[in-house]
Scaffold this motif. Sequence first.
Motif, PDB file in Angstrom:
ATOM      1  N   MET A   1       0.850  -1.169   0.000  1.00 54.22           N
ATOM      2  CA  MET A   1       0.000   0.000   0.000  1.00 54.22           C
ATOM      3  C   MET A   1       0.902   1.241   0.000  1.00 54.22           C
ATOM      4  O   MET A   1       1.822   1.344   0.799  1.00 54.22           O
ATOM      5  N   SER A   2       0.592   2.170  -0.882  1.00 57.14           N
ATOM      6  CA  SER A   2       1.432   3.355  -1.010  1.00 57.14           C
ATOM      7  C   SER A   2       1.212   4.318   0.163  1.00 57.14           C
ATOM      8  O   SER A   2       0.205   4.250   0.875  1.00 57.14           O
ATOM      9  N   LYS A   3       2.161   5.194   0.313  1.00 53.79           N
ATOM     10  CA  LYS A   3       2.096   6.188   1.383  1.00 53.79           C
ATOM     11  C   LYS A   3       0.859   7.077   1.220  1.00 53.79           C
ATOM     12  O   LYS A   3       0.188   7.401   2.198  1.00 53.79           O
ATOM     13  N   GLU A   4       0.555   7.457  -0.003  1.00 53.74           N
ATOM     14  CA  GLU A   4      -0.586   8.318  -0.272  1.00 53.74           C
ATOM     15  C   GLU A   4      -1.906   7.651   0.109  1.00 53.74           C
ATOM     16  O   GLU A   4      -2.780   8.279   0.698  1.00 53.74           O
ATOM     17  N   ILE A   5      -2.026   6.368  -0.233  1.00 48.33           N
ATOM     18  CA  ILE A   5      -3.257   5.642   0.101  1.00 48.33           C
ATOM     19  C   ILE A   5      -3.403   5.506   1.608  1.00 48.33           C
ATOM     20  O   ILE A   5      -4.492   5.662   2.157  1.00 48.33           O
ATOM     21  N   ARG A   6      -2.300   5.250   2.308  1.00 49.27           N
ATOM     22  CA  ARG A   6      -2.355   5.161   3.773  1.00 49.27           C
ATOM     23  C   ARG A   6      -2.789   6.484   4.387  1.00 49.27           C
ATOM     24  O   ARG A   6      -3.580   6.498   5.337  1.00 49.27           O
ATOM     25  N   ILE A   7      -2.318   7.583   3.837  1.00 53.53           N
ATOM     26  CA  ILE A   7      -2.705   8.906   4.345  1.00 53.53           C
ATOM     27  C   ILE A   7      -4.198   9.143   4.125  1.00 53.53           C
ATOM     28  O   ILE A   7      -4.912   9.600   5.028  1.00 53.53           O
ATOM     29  N   ILE A   8      -4.679   8.808   2.936  1.00 52.86           N
ATOM     30  CA  ILE A   8      -6.107   8.964   2.638  1.00 52.86           C
ATOM     31  C   ILE A   8      -6.944   8.111   3.579  1.00 52.86           C
ATOM     32  O   ILE A   8      -7.938   8.587   4.145  1.00 52.86           O
TER      33      ILE A   8
ATOM     34  N   LYS B   1     -18.126   4.643   2.148  1.00 51.87           N
ATOM     35  CA  LYS B   1     -18.073   4.207   0.747  1.00 51.87           C
ATOM     36  C   LYS B   1     -16.768   4.644   0.100  1.00 51.87           C
ATOM     37  O   LYS B   1     -16.164   3.891  -0.665  1.00 51.87           O
ATOM     38  N   ALA B   2     -16.326   5.860   0.404  1.00 56.17           N
ATOM     39  CA  ALA B   2     -15.052   6.340  -0.136  1.00 56.17           C
ATOM     40  C   ALA B   2     -13.912   5.454   0.328  1.00 56.17           C
ATOM     41  O   ALA B   2     -13.002   5.131  -0.445  1.00 56.17           O
ATOM     42  N   LYS B   3     -13.959   5.028   1.572  1.00 60.31           N
ATOM     43  CA  LYS B   3     -12.939   4.124   2.108  1.00 60.31           C
ATOM     44  C   LYS B   3     -12.946   2.804   1.350  1.00 60.31           C
ATOM     45  O   LYS B   3     -11.890   2.296   0.965  1.00 60.31           O
ATOM     46  N   ASP B   4     -14.135   2.265   1.103  1.00 58.52           N
ATOM     47  CA  ASP B   4     -14.254   1.015   0.347  1.00 58.52           C
ATOM     48  C   ASP B   4     -13.684   1.175  -1.071  1.00 58.52           C
ATOM     49  O   ASP B   4     -12.994   0.290  -1.569  1.00 58.52           O
ATOM     50  N   ILE B   5     -13.968   2.302  -1.688  1.00 57.80           N
ATOM     51  CA  ILE B   5     -13.481   2.555  -3.048  1.00 57.80           C
ATOM     52  C   ILE B   5     -11.963   2.629  -3.060  1.00 57.80           C
ATOM     53  O   ILE B   5     -11.309   2.032  -3.922  1.00 57.80           O
ATOM     54  N   VAL B   6     -11.384   3.341  -2.099  1.00 58.20           N
ATOM     55  CA  VAL B   6      -9.926   3.463  -2.041  1.00 58.20           C
ATOM     56  C   VAL B   6      -9.282   2.086  -1.848  1.00 58.20           C
ATOM     57  O   VAL B   6      -8.293   1.754  -2.493  1.00 58.20           O
ATOM     58  N   LEU B   7      -9.863   1.267  -0.966  1.00 60.11           N
ATOM     59  CA  LEU B   7      -9.321  -0.071  -0.737  1.00 60.11           C
ATOM     60  C   LEU B   7      -9.420  -0.937  -1.997  1.00 60.11           C
ATOM     61  O   LEU B   7      -8.486  -1.675  -2.333  1.00 60.11           O
ATOM     62  N   ASN B   8     -10.543  -0.829  -2.712  1.00 60.83           N
ATOM     63  CA  ASN B   8     -10.704  -1.602  -3.950  1.00 60.83           C
ATOM     64  C   ASN B   8      -9.765  -1.139  -5.043  1.00 60.83           C
ATOM     65  O   ASN B   8      -9.199  -1.966  -5.773  1.00 60.83           O
ATOM     66  N   VAL B   9      -9.549   0.146  -5.160  1.00 63.28           N
ATOM     67  CA  VAL B   9      -8.614   0.673  -6.153  1.00 63.28           C
ATOM     68  C   VAL B   9      -7.206   0.191  -5.829  1.00 63.28           C
ATOM     69  O   VAL B   9      -6.444  -0.189  -6.721  1.00 63.28           O
ATOM     70  N   ASP B  10      -6.865   0.192  -4.549  1.00 65.29           N
ATOM     71  CA  ASP B  10      -5.550  -0.295  -4.137  1.00 65.29           C
ATOM     72  C   ASP B  10      -5.358  -1.753  -4.539  1.00 65.29           C
ATOM     73  O   ASP B  10      -4.297  -2.127  -5.037  1.00 65.29           O
ATOM     74  N   LYS B  11      -6.392  -2.563  -4.347  1.00 65.55           N
ATOM     75  CA  LYS B  11      -6.313  -3.979  -4.738  1.00 65.55           C
ATOM     76  C   LYS B  11      -6.119  -4.123  -6.246  1.00 65.55           C
ATOM     77  O   LYS B  11      -5.349  -4.964  -6.703  1.00 65.55           O
ATOM     78  N   LEU B  12      -6.833  -3.315  -7.007  1.00 67.11           N
ATOM     79  CA  LEU B  12      -6.773  -3.413  -8.462  1.00 67.11           C
ATOM     80  C   LEU B  12      -5.427  -2.958  -9.020  1.00 67.11           C
ATOM     81  O   LEU B  12      -5.013  -3.407 -10.089  1.00 67.11           O
ATOM     82  N   THR B  13      -4.745  -2.076  -8.332  1.00 63.61           N
ATOM     83  CA  THR B  13      -3.489  -1.544  -8.839  1.00 63.61           C
ATOM     84  C   THR B  13      -2.290  -2.421  -8.484  1.00 63.61           C
ATOM     85  O   THR B  13      -1.176  -2.111  -8.884  1.00 63.61           O
ATOM     86  N   LYS B  14      -2.525  -3.495  -7.771  1.00 63.46           N
ATOM     87  CA  LYS B  14      -1.418  -4.384  -7.400  1.00 63.46           C
ATOM     88  C   LYS B  14      -1.203  -5.436  -8.451  1.00 63.46           C
ATOM     89  O   LYS B  14      -1.967  -5.828  -9.203  1.00 63.46           O
TER      90      LYS B  14
END
Length: 55
Positions: free
Chosen positions: A1-8, A42-55
């Motif tokens: 998980m990137s630093k930016e995603i952790r901050i968000i 919902k925004a949290k769920d979206i961020v987590l799903n985007v993170d999964k997709l980018t791996k």
Amino acid sequence: MSKEIRIILDELNYSIGKLNEKEKQGKKLNTNQYWYREGLKKAKDIVLNVDKLTK
């Protein structure tokens, strides 16, 4: 998980937690606060799903 995603995620969790704490203290959330919290979740769920997709 990137630093930016952790901050968000930290910011989203903080905001959700503040609203949850207010509710736990026996204060009722008004309609806007309730839907704001639901949107944050919902925004949290979206961020987590985007993170999964980018791996």
